[in-house]
Design a protein around this motif. Structure first.
Motif, PDB file in Angstrom:
ATOM      1  N   GLY A   1       0.827  -1.209   0.000  1.00  0.00           N
ATOM      2  CA  GLY A   1       0.000   0.000   0.000  1.00  0.00           C
ATOM      3  C   GLY A   1       0.858   1.255   0.000  1.00  0.00           C
ATOM      4  N   LEU A   2       1.926   1.225   0.806  1.00  0.00           N
ATOM      5  CA  LEU A   2       2.837   2.375   0.850  1.00  0.00           C
ATOM      6  C   LEU A   2       3.524   2.564  -0.494  1.00  0.00           C
ATOM      7  CD1 LEU A   2       4.365   4.601   2.342  1.00  0.00           C
ATOM      8  CD2 LEU A   2       5.966   2.843   3.168  1.00  0.00           C
TER       9      LEU A   2
ATOM     10  N   LEU B   1       6.337   7.225   4.996  1.00  0.00           N
ATOM     11  CA  LEU B   1       5.107   7.935   4.652  1.00  0.00           C
ATOM     12  C   LEU B   1       5.200   9.400   5.089  1.00  0.00           C
ATOM     13  CD1 LEU B   1       2.228   7.837   3.541  1.00  0.00           C
ATOM     14  CD2 LEU B   1       1.446   7.112   5.808  1.00  0.00           C
ATOM     15  N   GLY B   2       5.775   9.608   6.274  1.00  0.00           N
ATOM     16  CA  GLY B   2       5.938  10.977   6.754  1.00  0.00           C
ATOM     17  C   GLY B   2       6.844  11.799   5.842  1.00  0.00           C
ATOM     18  N   VAL B   3       7.939  11.166   5.389  1.00  0.00           N
ATOM     19  CA  VAL B   3       8.861  11.856   4.478  1.00  0.00           C
ATOM     20  C   VAL B   3       8.152  12.199   3.177  1.00  0.00           C
ATOM     21  CG1 VAL B   3      10.930  11.566   3.048  1.00  0.00           C
ATOM     22  CG2 VAL B   3      10.955  10.861   5.455  1.00  0.00           C
ATOM     23  N   ALA B   4       7.360  11.236   2.664  1.00  0.00           N
ATOM     24  CA  ALA B   4       6.669  11.464   1.389  1.00  0.00           C
ATOM     25  C   ALA B   4       5.659  12.597   1.497  1.00  0.00           C
ATOM     26  CB  ALA B   4       5.968  10.180   0.955  1.00  0.00           C
ATOM     27  N   LYS B   5       5.004  12.712   2.623  1.00  0.00           N
ATOM     28  CA  LYS B   5       3.982  13.749   2.774  1.00  0.00           C
ATOM     29  C   LYS B   5       4.573  15.107   3.119  1.00  0.00           C
ATOM     30  CE  LYS B   5      -0.107  11.017   3.792  1.00  0.00           C
ATOM     31  NZ  LYS B   5      -1.307  10.889   4.637  1.00  0.00           N
TER      32      LYS B   5
ATOM     33  N   PRO C   1      11.537  12.112  -2.530  1.00  0.00           N
ATOM     34  CA  PRO C   1      12.385  11.710  -1.391  1.00  0.00           C
ATOM     35  C   PRO C   1      11.892  10.422  -0.730  1.00  0.00           C
ATOM     36  CG  PRO C   1      11.959  14.063  -1.313  1.00  0.00           C
ATOM     37  CD  PRO C   1      11.052  13.503  -2.378  1.00  0.00           C
ATOM     38  N   GLY C   2      10.566  10.277  -0.683  1.00  0.00           N
ATOM     39  CA  GLY C   2      10.010   9.054  -0.110  1.00  0.00           C
ATOM     40  C   GLY C   2      10.368   7.833  -0.935  1.00  0.00           C
TER      41      GLY C   2
END
Length: 228
Positions: A65-66, A127-131, A137-138
């Motif tokens: 999912g990620l 997920l935090g990095v991507a958002k 970067p994610g």
């Protein structure tokens, strides 16, 4: 008076049959208890294996999912990611309960729990990095060996636990088959004994009746001779 010996033999034979039937019932009950216990352990082992498969599936599904979100940017890809987080915790809790009787599996379970939590933490960080920083970067962080090593370590621990459950399953299936065989053998032996006693009783009765008939015929002949 003539029938007293026959009556005593019949009473003794009946008492022996009742005793053997009681033994047969007791043996059957004990063996059935052993079979039920062995069967419950087989079911227990299969349940542990299913939970292990479930944990591995959920962890993998959460990673998919990620990855789908990082590739497409669609929030809908995270639906399974969020649901899997709760389901993983429940499955790990069930595994803890199921393996409480096995110190070796408990040790592996603690290792598995630590690995899974670490992997979930890595996924949450990705997920935090991507958002916060953007999808690229994610993606770059996702492509590192960190996530791969975490997943491989989880797989390895699950395989070790499954190997132990496979060994236990073989032992418990053999115990179940052995208990079933013992139950059948005991019942067959007791049935043979009862049948033997019945046949012996029948032969004794027939012999006694034949002896009584011959005695009565001899008595009649003697009476007839005396009357002449």
């Amino acid at each position: 008076m003539k029938n007293r010996p026959l009556e005593r033999r019949l009473q003794a034979g009946f008492a022996v049959i009742v005793l053997i039937v009681g033994l047969a019932v007791g043996t059957a009950w004990r063996n059935s208890q052993r079979v039920q216990q062995a069967n419950s352990w087989v079911v227990h082992t299969l349940t542990v294996q299913r939970e292990l498969d479930e944990v591995l599936f959920l962890v993998t599904e959460r990673g998919r999912g990620l990855r789908g979100f990082l590739i497409t940017g669609r929030e809908s890809e995270l639906a399974s990611h969020r649901v899997a987080r709760v389901a993983i915790g429940k499955s790990l809790g069930r595994l803890d309960t199921l393996t409480a009787d096995n110190p070796g599996q408990q040790r592996r379970w603690r290792e598995l729990e630590g690995l899974v939590e670490a992997q979930l933490a890595v996924q949450d960080r990705l997920l935090g990095v991507a958002k916060e920083q953007g999808l690229e970067p994610g993606r770059q962080l996702f492509a590192t060996e960190i996530t791969t090593r975490a997943l491989e370590a989880t797989h390895e621990t699950v395989r070790a636990m499954q190997a132990e459950e496979d060994r236990l399953l073989r032992e418990r299936q053999e115990a179940l088959a052995s208990s079933d065989w013992r139950e059948r053998a005991a019942l067959a032996a007791l049935t043979a004994i009862v049948l033997g006693i019945l046949v012996a009783g029948y032969l004794v009765v027939r012999h006694q009746v034949a002896e009584q008939i011959r005695a009565e015929e001899g008595l009649r002949e003697l009476n007839a001779h005396l009357e002449e």
